[in-house]
Design a protein around this motif. Structure first.
Motif, PDB file in Angstrom:
ATOM      1  N   LEU A 347       0.835  -1.202   0.000  1.00 14.33           N
ATOM      2  CA  LEU A 347       0.000   0.000   0.000  1.00 14.33           C
ATOM      3  C   LEU A 347       0.874   1.258   0.000  1.00 14.33           C
ATOM      4  N   SER A 348       2.034   1.179   0.656  1.00 11.37           N
ATOM      5  CA  SER A 348       2.913   2.348   0.671  1.00 11.37           C
ATOM      6  C   SER A 348       3.405   2.670  -0.736  1.00 11.37           C
ATOM      7  N   TRP A 349       3.681   1.662  -1.523  1.00 11.36           N
ATOM      8  CA  TRP A 349       4.119   1.906  -2.904  1.00 11.36           C
ATOM      9  C   TRP A 349       2.988   2.486  -3.738  1.00 11.36           C
ATOM     10  N   LEU A 350       1.771   1.998  -3.488  1.00  7.76           N
ATOM     11  CA  LEU A 350       0.630   2.553  -4.206  1.00  7.76           C
ATOM     12  C   LEU A 350       0.417   4.018  -3.820  1.00  7.76           C
ATOM     13  N   ALA A 351       0.561   4.341  -2.543  1.00  5.35           N
ATOM     14  CA  ALA A 351       0.393   5.730  -2.098  1.00  5.35           C
ATOM     15  C   ALA A 351       1.424   6.647  -2.761  1.00  5.35           C
ATOM     16  N   VAL A 352       2.663   6.185  -2.858  1.00  4.87           N
ATOM     17  CA  VAL A 352       3.710   6.989  -3.489  1.00  4.87           C
ATOM     18  C   VAL A 352       3.427   7.149  -4.977  1.00  4.87           C
ATOM     19  N   ALA A 353       3.023   6.056  -5.635  1.00  9.42           N
ATOM     20  CA  ALA A 353       2.729   6.128  -7.068  1.00  9.42           C
ATOM     21  C   ALA A 353       1.581   7.089  -7.339  1.00  9.42           C
ATOM     22  N   LEU A 354       0.561   7.068  -6.494  1.00  9.54           N
ATOM     23  CA  LEU A 354      -0.570   7.981  -6.664  1.00  9.54           C
ATOM     24  C   LEU A 354      -0.134   9.432  -6.459  1.00  9.54           C
ATOM     25  N   ALA A 355       0.738   9.656  -5.496  1.00  6.07           N
ATOM     26  CA  ALA A 355       1.250  11.010  -5.289  1.00  6.07           C
ATOM     27  C   ALA A 355       2.025  11.473  -6.515  1.00  6.07           C
ATOM     28  N   ASP A 356       2.837  10.590  -7.076  1.00  5.01           N
ATOM     29  CA  ASP A 356       3.596  10.940  -8.274  1.00  5.01           C
ATOM     30  C   ASP A 356       2.689  11.166  -9.475  1.00  5.01           C
ATOM     31  N   ALA A 357       1.515  10.535  -9.457  1.00  2.06           N
ATOM     32  CA  ALA A 357       0.548  10.706 -10.543  1.00  2.06           C
ATOM     33  C   ALA A 357      -0.359  11.918 -10.329  1.00  2.06           C
ATOM     34  N   ASN A 358      -0.017  12.720  -9.323  1.00  2.00           N
ATOM     35  CA  ASN A 358      -0.779  13.934  -9.014  1.00  2.00           C
ATOM     36  C   ASN A 358      -2.209  13.611  -8.579  1.00  2.00           C
ATOM     37  N   GLU A 359      -2.347  12.587  -7.742  1.00  2.00           N
ATOM     38  CA  GLU A 359      -3.634  12.201  -7.165  1.00  2.00           C
ATOM     39  C   GLU A 359      -3.510  12.238  -5.644  1.00  2.00           C
ATOM     40  N   PRO A 360      -3.350  13.424  -5.062  1.00  2.00           N
ATOM     41  CA  PRO A 360      -3.044  13.509  -3.630  1.00  2.00           C
ATOM     42  C   PRO A 360      -4.175  13.007  -2.730  1.00  2.00           C
ATOM     43  N   GLU A 361      -5.434  13.235  -3.129  1.00  2.00           N
ATOM     44  CA  GLU A 361      -6.552  12.791  -2.276  1.00  2.00           C
ATOM     45  C   GLU A 361      -6.565  11.262  -2.161  1.00  2.00           C
ATOM     46  N   GLU A 362      -6.424  10.593  -3.291  1.00  2.00           N
ATOM     47  CA  GLU A 362      -6.427   9.126  -3.265  1.00  2.00           C
ATOM     48  C   GLU A 362      -5.168   8.603  -2.583  1.00  2.00           C
ATOM     49  N   SER A 363      -4.068   9.279  -2.802  1.00  2.00           N
ATOM     50  CA  SER A 363      -2.830   8.883  -2.133  1.00  2.00           C
ATOM     51  C   SER A 363      -2.979   8.989  -0.619  1.00  2.00           C
ATOM     52  N   ALA A 364      -3.597  10.053  -0.149  1.00  2.00           N
ATOM     53  CA  ALA A 364      -3.807  10.223   1.292  1.00  2.00           C
ATOM     54  C   ALA A 364      -4.705   9.130   1.849  1.00  2.00           C
ATOM     55  N   ARG A 397       0.575  19.374   1.013  1.00  2.00           N
ATOM     56  CA  ARG A 397       0.046  19.633   2.351  1.00  2.00           C
ATOM     57  C   ARG A 397      -1.087  20.659   2.359  1.00  2.00           C
ATOM     58  N   ASP A 398      -1.290  21.387   1.269  1.00  2.00           N
ATOM     59  CA  ASP A 398      -2.417  22.315   1.202  1.00  2.00           C
ATOM     60  C   ASP A 398      -3.724  21.615   0.841  1.00  2.00           C
ATOM     61  N   VAL A 399      -3.646  20.359   0.406  1.00  2.00           N
ATOM     62  CA  VAL A 399      -4.859  19.580   0.118  1.00  2.00           C
ATOM     63  C   VAL A 399      -5.442  19.109   1.447  1.00  2.00           C
ATOM     64  N   PRO A 400      -6.742  19.348   1.703  1.00  2.00           N
ATOM     65  CA  PRO A 400      -7.314  19.049   3.029  1.00  2.00           C
ATOM     66  C   PRO A 400      -7.061  17.625   3.507  1.00  2.00           C
ATOM     67  N   GLN A 401      -7.279  16.647   2.647  1.00  2.00           N
ATOM     68  CA  GLN A 401      -7.092  15.251   3.076  1.00  2.00           C
ATOM     69  C   GLN A 401      -5.639  14.975   3.461  1.00  2.00           C
ATOM     70  N   VAL A 402      -4.723  15.573   2.712  1.00  2.00           N
ATOM     71  CA  VAL A 402      -3.307  15.383   3.027  1.00  2.00           C
ATOM     72  C   VAL A 402      -2.944  16.100   4.307  1.00  2.00           C
ATOM     73  N   ARG A 403      -3.418  17.316   4.461  1.00  2.00           N
ATOM     74  CA  ARG A 403      -3.120  18.092   5.657  1.00  2.00           C
ATOM     75  C   ARG A 403      -3.617  17.363   6.904  1.00  2.00           C
ATOM     76  N   GLU A 404      -4.787  16.782   6.807  1.00  2.00           N
ATOM     77  CA  GLU A 404      -5.347  16.037   7.954  1.00  2.00           C
ATOM     78  C   GLU A 404      -4.464  14.826   8.290  1.00  2.00           C
ATOM     79  N   LEU A 405      -3.998  14.141   7.246  1.00  2.00           N
ATOM     80  CA  LEU A 405      -3.136  12.964   7.455  1.00  2.00           C
ATOM     81  C   LEU A 405      -1.818  13.385   8.103  1.00  2.00           C
ATOM     82  N   LEU A 406      -1.207  14.440   7.597  1.00  2.00           N
ATOM     83  CA  LEU A 406       0.074  14.880   8.133  1.00  2.00           C
ATOM     84  C   LEU A 406      -0.038  15.364   9.573  1.00  2.00           C
TER      85      LEU A 406
END
Length: 410
Positions: A347-364, A397-406
């Protein structure tokens, strides 16, 4: 590389020849010093940085390091630091034969006074080593490290102290190699990299003494994977190639496929996309090759799903998320949830791949599941991957879902 001095190439080649990491090289230099000199050496991390500079030819070692190097390698100082051409590259067989040259704990005592080892004892030990593998599917390194090394120690003592036939001795060496592989893996998962490397080397020596090339390649590949996270990606590539050489063309399909997979990962870590993709293709072809024999039990986990996961990880490492995301999504949709550590890692690799694909909400979202799964897993690997995921998400980190996770996980 032609502008690197001969002595620098020689230092690097000899270290690799001995299958020493740069961290282990630092330890060898310190061990070669007398008490007075050792007290004046820098901290281990500083010495590792110096080794990196020396091997790159950036700086030439000054006193007392030439003397320490000559002692560590058992060579004359002039031969080591002279201006002649670098030493010829040793093939994998030459290099691997040196692993236990200093002290071989598998050397039996001249007079064995213990009880004779029989077939039932060997069968029991084989069952225990496979039980450890199955336990590793659901437990993490810190949970298993004590029983794993207790079993390995018992097997080594049994080989040294007991009476046994030549055939039983060979079988016992194979069992020691298998125990060393799972114990090394467990040590790596517990964050004890040096202990893992030493254990793999013990296992390689046992497999070689037993004449088991498939097992030796499995252990060498495990060592290649262990060092792939270090500062020298080329070291992992060299070891992964040595594993492939040790396996040979007649090795079982799963063994060959795993060797190619390890080589693909090492090349991905080194940033060589072309070599990575070629190795991934070779792994696919190796797995489906016809084979009339019985494959070793320790290869039970090597299948199409694992090869697909390695492809996805390699593509993620190469920053090709559009290839990685569909592969990981497909495999994870049917992955056994009881294997929580592996599930968290993938799942960690999928999260990184999604972040690299500019899908921060799904990555979070995926990262949150990964972090929740790994919260109670006593694994250094999952802890490291958690840090990688959170670091990769920082730019969103400005994306709400990411900010909440961080905010929740720092």
């Amino acid at each position: 590389m032609s502008d690197i001095p001969a002595w620098a190439s020689r230092l690097r080649a000899l270290r690799r020849h001995n299958l020493w990491t740069q961290r282990e090289m630092a330890k060898r230099l310190a061990d070669a010093a007398d008490e007075h000199t050792r007290a004046r050496l820098p901290e281990r991390d500083s010495l590792i940085r110096m080794i990196k500079y020396w091997e790159a030819g950036t700086h030439r070692p000054k006193d007392p390091y030439p003397v320490l190097y000559s002692r560590a390698f058992g060579m004359d100082e002039e031969e080591l630091f002279g201006t002649t051409a670098a030493l010829a590259r040793h093939d994998s067989t030459d290099a691997l034969s040196q692993i236990l040259r200093e002290e071989n704990p598998l050397t039996p005592y001249a007079r064995r006074k213990g009880s004779r080892i029989g077939a039932e004892t060997l069968a029991d030990m084989s069952a225990r080593v496979h039980g450890l593998r199955l336990a590793d599917d659901v437990l993490a390194g810190l949970d298993l490290i004590q029983p794993a090394f207790r079993e390995l120690g018992t097997a080594v003592r049994m080989f040294r102290d007991s009476a046994h036939t030549e055939e039983a001795g060979r079988d016992l060496l194979v069992i020691i190699g298998e125990f060393a592989q799972i114990a090394g893996w467990v040590a790596g998962d517990a964050g004890r990299a040096d202990q893992a490397a030493r254990t793999y080397k013990l296992g390689i020596g046992a497999a070689q003494d037993a004449g088991d090339g498939t097992l030796a390649s499995y252990l060498i590949g495990s060592l290649a994977y262990q060092v792939s996270g270090g500062d020298d990606p080329g070291e992992s590539v060299a070891l992964a190639q040595a594993a492939l050489d040790a396996a040979g063309t007649s090795a079982p399909p799963r063994a060959r496929a795993l060797c190619w997979d390890r080589l693909a990962w090492a090349n991905a870590r080194a940033g060589d996309a072309q070599a990575t993709i070629r190795a991934l293709g070779e792994a696919d072809e190796a797995l489906v090759r016809d084979f009339g024999g019985t494959e070793p039990a320790y290869l039970y986990w090597v299948d199409e799903n694992e090869l697909q996961i390695m492809k996805a990880r390699a593509y993620t490492e190469l920053r090709r998320p559009l290839r990685a995301v569909p592969l990981l999504t497909d495999v994870l949709s049917r992955y056994n949830p009881a294997h929580s550590r592996e599930l968290a890692l993938y799942l960690s690799w999928l999260a990184v791949a999604l972040a690299d694909a500019n899908e921060p909400e799904e990555s979070a979202r995926v990262a949150a599941r990964m972090l929740e799964l790994s919260a109670d897993v006593a694994s250094d690997r999952t802890a490291q991957r958690a840090r990688v995921v959170l670091h990769r998400l920082q730019r969103y980190r400005d994306v709400p879902q990411v900010r909440e996770l961080l905010m929740a996980y720092g």
